[in-house]
Design a protein around this motif. Structure first.
Motif, PDB file in Angstrom:
ATOM      1  N   ARG A   1      -8.001  -6.921  20.858  1.00 52.69           N
ATOM      2  CA  ARG A   1      -7.996  -8.410  21.423  1.00 52.69           C
ATOM      3  C   ARG A   1      -8.849  -8.381  22.445  1.00 52.69           C
ATOM      4  O   ARG A   1      -9.022  -7.384  23.183  1.00 52.69           O
ATOM      5  N   ARG A   2      -9.073  -9.469  22.883  1.00 55.26           N
ATOM      6  CA  ARG A   2      -9.709  -9.536  24.140  1.00 55.26           C
ATOM      7  C   ARG A   2      -8.906  -8.938  25.458  1.00 55.26           C
ATOM      8  O   ARG A   2      -9.592  -8.629  26.274  1.00 55.26           O
ATOM      9  N   TYR A   3      -7.832  -9.200  25.369  1.00 50.17           N
ATOM     10  CA  TYR A   3      -6.654  -8.826  26.358  1.00 50.17           C
ATOM     11  C   TYR A   3      -6.108  -7.782  25.705  1.00 50.17           C
ATOM     12  O   TYR A   3      -5.157  -8.153  24.929  1.00 50.17           O
ATOM     13  N   PRO A   4      -5.703  -6.222  26.191  1.00 47.87           N
ATOM     14  CA  PRO A   4      -5.165  -5.520  25.527  1.00 47.87           C
ATOM     15  C   PRO A   4      -3.936  -5.937  25.795  1.00 47.87           C
ATOM     16  O   PRO A   4      -3.183  -6.345  26.891  1.00 47.87           O
ATOM     17  N   GLU A   5      -2.811  -5.552  24.629  1.00 48.17           N
ATOM     18  CA  GLU A   5      -1.327  -5.915  24.608  1.00 48.17           C
ATOM     19  C   GLU A   5      -0.643  -4.588  24.220  1.00 48.17           C
ATOM     20  O   GLU A   5      -1.384  -3.918  23.424  1.00 48.17           O
ATOM     21  N   PRO A   6       0.564  -4.519  24.618  1.00 48.62           N
ATOM     22  CA  PRO A   6       1.347  -3.281  23.859  1.00 48.62           C
ATOM     23  C   PRO A   6       1.508  -3.874  22.229  1.00 48.62           C
ATOM     24  O   PRO A   6       1.589  -4.695  21.794  1.00 48.62           O
ATOM     25  N   ALA A   7       1.502  -2.520  21.210  1.00 49.47           N
ATOM     26  CA  ALA A   7       1.523  -2.971  19.891  1.00 49.47           C
ATOM     27  C   ALA A   7       2.650  -3.313  19.390  1.00 49.47           C
ATOM     28  O   ALA A   7       4.072  -3.536  20.093  1.00 49.47           O
ATOM     29  N   PRO A   8       2.762  -4.409  18.618  1.00 53.60           N
ATOM     30  CA  PRO A   8       4.098  -5.008  18.155  1.00 53.60           C
ATOM     31  C   PRO A   8       4.869  -4.189  17.381  1.00 53.60           C
ATOM     32  O   PRO A   8       4.556  -2.986  17.116  1.00 53.60           O
ATOM     33  N   VAL A   9       6.258  -4.521  17.291  1.00 54.31           N
ATOM     34  CA  VAL A   9       7.354  -3.692  16.608  1.00 54.31           C
ATOM     35  C   VAL A   9       7.571  -4.368  15.508  1.00 54.31           C
ATOM     36  O   VAL A   9       7.724  -5.662  15.218  1.00 54.31           O
ATOM     37  N   ALA A  10       7.685  -3.560  14.484  1.00 52.48           N
ATOM     38  CA  ALA A  10       8.063  -4.120  13.059  1.00 52.48           C
ATOM     39  C   ALA A  10       7.054  -5.079  12.357  1.00 52.48           C
ATOM     40  O   ALA A  10       7.455  -5.581  11.198  1.00 52.48           O
ATOM     41  N   ARG A  11       5.997  -5.263  12.766  1.00 54.39           N
ATOM     42  CA  ARG A  11       4.911  -5.792  12.066  1.00 54.39           C
ATOM     43  C   ARG A  11       3.457  -5.352  12.568  1.00 54.39           C
ATOM     44  O   ARG A  11       3.596  -4.659  13.517  1.00 54.39           O
ATOM     45  N   THR A  12       2.735  -5.763  11.931  1.00 51.74           N
ATOM     46  CA  THR A  12       1.164  -5.352  12.083  1.00 51.74           C
ATOM     47  C   THR A  12       0.621  -6.304  13.083  1.00 51.74           C
ATOM     48  O   THR A  12       1.107  -7.411  13.388  1.00 51.74           O
ATOM     49  N   GLU A  13      -0.574  -5.832  13.543  1.00 48.31           N
ATOM     50  CA  GLU A  13      -1.345  -6.745  14.431  1.00 48.31           C
ATOM     51  C   GLU A  13      -1.781  -7.879  13.813  1.00 48.31           C
ATOM     52  O   GLU A  13      -1.804  -8.992  14.338  1.00 48.31           O
ATOM     53  N   PHE A  14      -2.119  -7.934  12.567  1.00 46.21           N
ATOM     54  CA  PHE A  14      -2.379  -9.049  11.923  1.00 46.21           C
ATOM     55  C   PHE A  14      -1.100 -10.055  11.371  1.00 46.21           C
ATOM     56  O   PHE A  14      -1.475 -11.345  11.531  1.00 46.21           O
ATOM     57  N   GLN A  15      -0.049  -9.534  11.165  1.00 49.37           N
ATOM     58  CA  GLN A  15       1.157 -10.115  11.033  1.00 49.37           C
ATOM     59  C   GLN A  15       1.366 -10.817  12.368  1.00 49.37           C
ATOM     60  O   GLN A  15       1.728 -12.184  12.534  1.00 49.37           O
ATOM     61  N   ARG A  16       1.183 -10.243  13.586  1.00 51.64           N
ATOM     62  CA  ARG A  16       1.461 -11.096  14.953  1.00 51.64           C
ATOM     63  C   ARG A  16       0.362 -12.226  14.971  1.00 51.64           C
ATOM     64  O   ARG A  16       0.679 -13.172  15.518  1.00 51.64           O
ATOM     65  N   ASP A  17      -0.753 -12.093  14.528  1.00 53.56           N
ATOM     66  CA  ASP A  17      -1.739 -13.020  14.942  1.00 53.56           C
ATOM     67  C   ASP A  17      -1.436 -14.131  13.881  1.00 53.56           C
ATOM     68  O   ASP A  17      -1.429 -15.205  14.262  1.00 53.56           O
ATOM     69  N   ARG A  18      -0.907 -13.958  12.624  1.00 56.35           N
ATOM     70  CA  ARG A  18      -0.523 -15.179  11.804  1.00 56.35           C
ATOM     71  C   ARG A  18       0.789 -15.792  12.321  1.00 56.35           C
ATOM     72  O   ARG A  18       0.792 -17.200  12.385  1.00 56.35           O
ATOM     73  N   ASP A  19       1.834 -15.255  12.804  1.00 60.48           N
ATOM     74  CA  ASP A  19       2.785 -15.603  13.507  1.00 60.48           C
ATOM     75  C   ASP A  19       2.492 -16.528  14.748  1.00 60.48           C
ATOM     76  O   ASP A  19       3.109 -17.841  14.879  1.00 60.48           O
ATOM     77  N   ARG A  20       1.649 -16.234  15.674  1.00 64.72           N
ATOM     78  CA  ARG A  20       1.102 -16.812  16.691  1.00 64.72           C
ATOM     79  C   ARG A  20       0.249 -18.187  16.254  1.00 64.72           C
ATOM     80  O   ARG A  20       0.515 -19.393  17.060  1.00 64.72           O
ATOM     81  N   ILE A  21      -0.544 -18.182  15.340  1.00 61.34           N
ATOM     82  CA  ILE A  21      -0.964 -19.385  14.825  1.00 61.34           C
ATOM     83  C   ILE A  21      -0.092 -20.267  14.151  1.00 61.34           C
ATOM     84  O   ILE A  21       0.148 -21.501  14.546  1.00 61.34           O
ATOM     85  N   VAL A  22       0.996 -19.868  13.453  1.00 63.10           N
ATOM     86  CA  VAL A  22       1.999 -20.727  13.074  1.00 63.10           C
ATOM     87  C   VAL A  22       2.933 -21.544  14.055  1.00 63.10           C
ATOM     88  O   VAL A  22       3.426 -22.491  13.948  1.00 63.10           O
ATOM     89  N   HIS A  23       2.961 -20.668  15.191  1.00 61.83           N
ATOM     90  CA  HIS A  23       3.752 -21.259  16.360  1.00 61.83           C
ATOM     91  C   HIS A  23       2.950 -22.019  17.311  1.00 61.83           C
ATOM     92  O   HIS A  23       3.525 -22.498  18.306  1.00 61.83           O
ATOM     93  N   SER A  24       1.667 -22.003  17.048  1.00 60.42           N
ATOM     94  CA  SER A  24       0.980 -22.880  18.129  1.00 60.42           C
ATOM     95  C   SER A  24       0.891 -24.320  18.009  1.00 60.42           C
ATOM     96  O   SER A  24       1.219 -24.895  17.124  1.00 60.42           O
ATOM     97  N   THR A  25       0.493 -25.153  18.936  1.00 56.27           N
ATOM     98  CA  THR A  25       0.659 -26.575  18.910  1.00 56.27           C
ATOM     99  C   THR A  25      -0.265 -26.858  18.051  1.00 56.27           C
ATOM    100  O   THR A  25      -0.061 -27.926  17.423  1.00 56.27           O
TER     101      THR A  25
END
Length: 405
Positions: free
Chosen positions: A49-73
């Protein structure tokens, strides 16, 4: 950037996006991606990612991306953005939101059969239209004309701007801070001039390389979805007829097949039966043709995919039939006089808004007024591109109708 008025007060769902740590028995990333082929994109090998973040728990990085997109305005706004028919023309026509969901469904089916990353292909599919203007392609063309002297406007680049800069949900960074592979897939097209400004993300356009298999799947799933749902919406609206479609081989083959299977069927059910058969044929053919390409080129990594020719493709006969359907829609639906009338109105609204804000930026909401005047046209484009159809119409009325507030 601030959200538009339809989207205020909708942040409570985002608070649940990050799962709590220490989930009992949570699978590891290796377990979640153990089934993937060597040529697939693995989140554990992401370019990050452009800005480093701690690894997600119980999901992959790409799952996290999908979730952020769905919750976006921007994702929620797609519900009120035109596909072909403006939202107020009917409740059952596709919008950018329903289109994106159909793309994701098709893309996931293909990804699963090819043993590539379903979460990445879904994230790309759901995000690919986040930067689209109100009023569909007519709105995009109008805004591009307005911005021609300032670098132009292209909705793929705008989608990237949305996820990189314009979404405001996180304290540590602007945008959604998505993985490189997701951002790469969102950027379907890019001119060489713009590619030089994008660093690593623009390299493939300069070097003639390919994106991931997942991005290639999302690209063709987009075409499968819009060609077929535009047929469905065209027939529902009365702008297309069964008799016209008889000249299109892909339609007529499956229409006759549906009638033979269900002799008493007619009306909307016969249309649905035909469309679903076309979609199935296109998906199955895409999977089989892509498997042959994968066997021929034998990529053993994502880097090998990038260096290979395009691998996700239809067979030549089906590609020719799909192209014929696309030409038919362009001539008979997208250039239908009723669609053209609405497109003309859309251009007038977009151009009117842009000109008014350019002539007097004080008409803009304060956060869209640039400190540097040279940045002002792009800020205006961001504001207009983020509008829904109905918000753009309301804003036009506020500016140009005397008795409106």
């Amino acid at each position: 950037m601030p959200t538009h008025e339809e989207s205020t007060g909708a942040s409570r769902t985002e608070a649940r996006e990050e799962p709590s740590p220490g989930v009992l028995g949570a699978p590891t990333v290796a377990m979640l991606e153990a089934h993937l082929a060597p040529y697939a994109a693995h989140s554990s090998r992401s370019r990050g990612r452009r800005y480093p973040e701690p690894a997600p728990v119980a999901r992959t990085e790409f799952q996290r991306d999908r979730d952020r997109i769905v919750h976006s305005t921007a994702f929620r706004r797609l519900e009120y953005k035109t596909q072909v028919f403006v939202n107020h023309e009917g409740d059952l026509f596709r919008t950018r939101l329903t289109h994106s969901l159909e793309v994701a469904q098709i893309a996931r089916s293909v990804a699963r059969n090819l043993r590539v990353n379903e979460d990445l292909v879904e994230a790309i599919s759901l995000a690919h239209d986040l930067g689209h203007t109100p009023f569909g392609h007519a709105g995009q063309d109008a805004l591009n004309d307005c911005m021609r002297a300032y670098g132009g406007f292209e909705h793929n680049l705008q989608s990237l701007a949305v996820v990189d800069e314009l979404e405001e949900h996180y304290g540590a960074f602007d945008g959604l801070n998505l993985c490189f592979e997701t951002r790469e897939g969102i950027l379907k097209h890019c001119s060489r001039e713009n590619a030089t400004k994008l660093g690593e993300l623009g390299e493939r356009f300069l070097k003639g390389r390919r994106p991931s298999i997942e991005a290639q799947i999302a690209n063709i799933a987009d075409e499968i979805a819009y060609n077929n749902h535009d047929v469905d919406d065209g027939l529902r609206s009365g702008l297309l007829t069964i008799e016209q479609l008889a000249e299109v081989e892909l339609w007529q083959t499956h229409y006759e097949e549906a009638r033979r299977a269900h002799p008493r069927l007619d009306g909307r059910r016969l249309v649905h039966e035909t469309v679903r058969r076309i979609i199935n044929t296109l998906i199955v053919d895409l999977i089989e043709a892509t498997r042959r390409n994968l066997l021929e080129h034998a990529p053993d990594s994502l880097d090998a995919v990038r260096a290979a020719p395009p691998l996700v493709a239809h067979s030549e006969p089906i590609a020719a039939q799909a192209a014929e359907l696309k030409r038919f829609l362009f001539k008979n639906l997208y250039r239908h006089y009723r669609v053209m009338r609405m497109a003309n109105k859309a251009r007038r609204v977009i151009t009117g808004l842009f000109d008014a804000f350019t002539d007097d930026p004080r008409l803009l909401p304060p956060d869209y007024i640039a400190d540097d005047p040279t940045d002002q046209p792009r800020r205006i484009a961001h504001y207009i591109a983020g509008m829904t159809d109905r918000y753009a119409l309301k804003e036009y009325q506020r500016l140009f109708v005397i008795n409106d507030q």
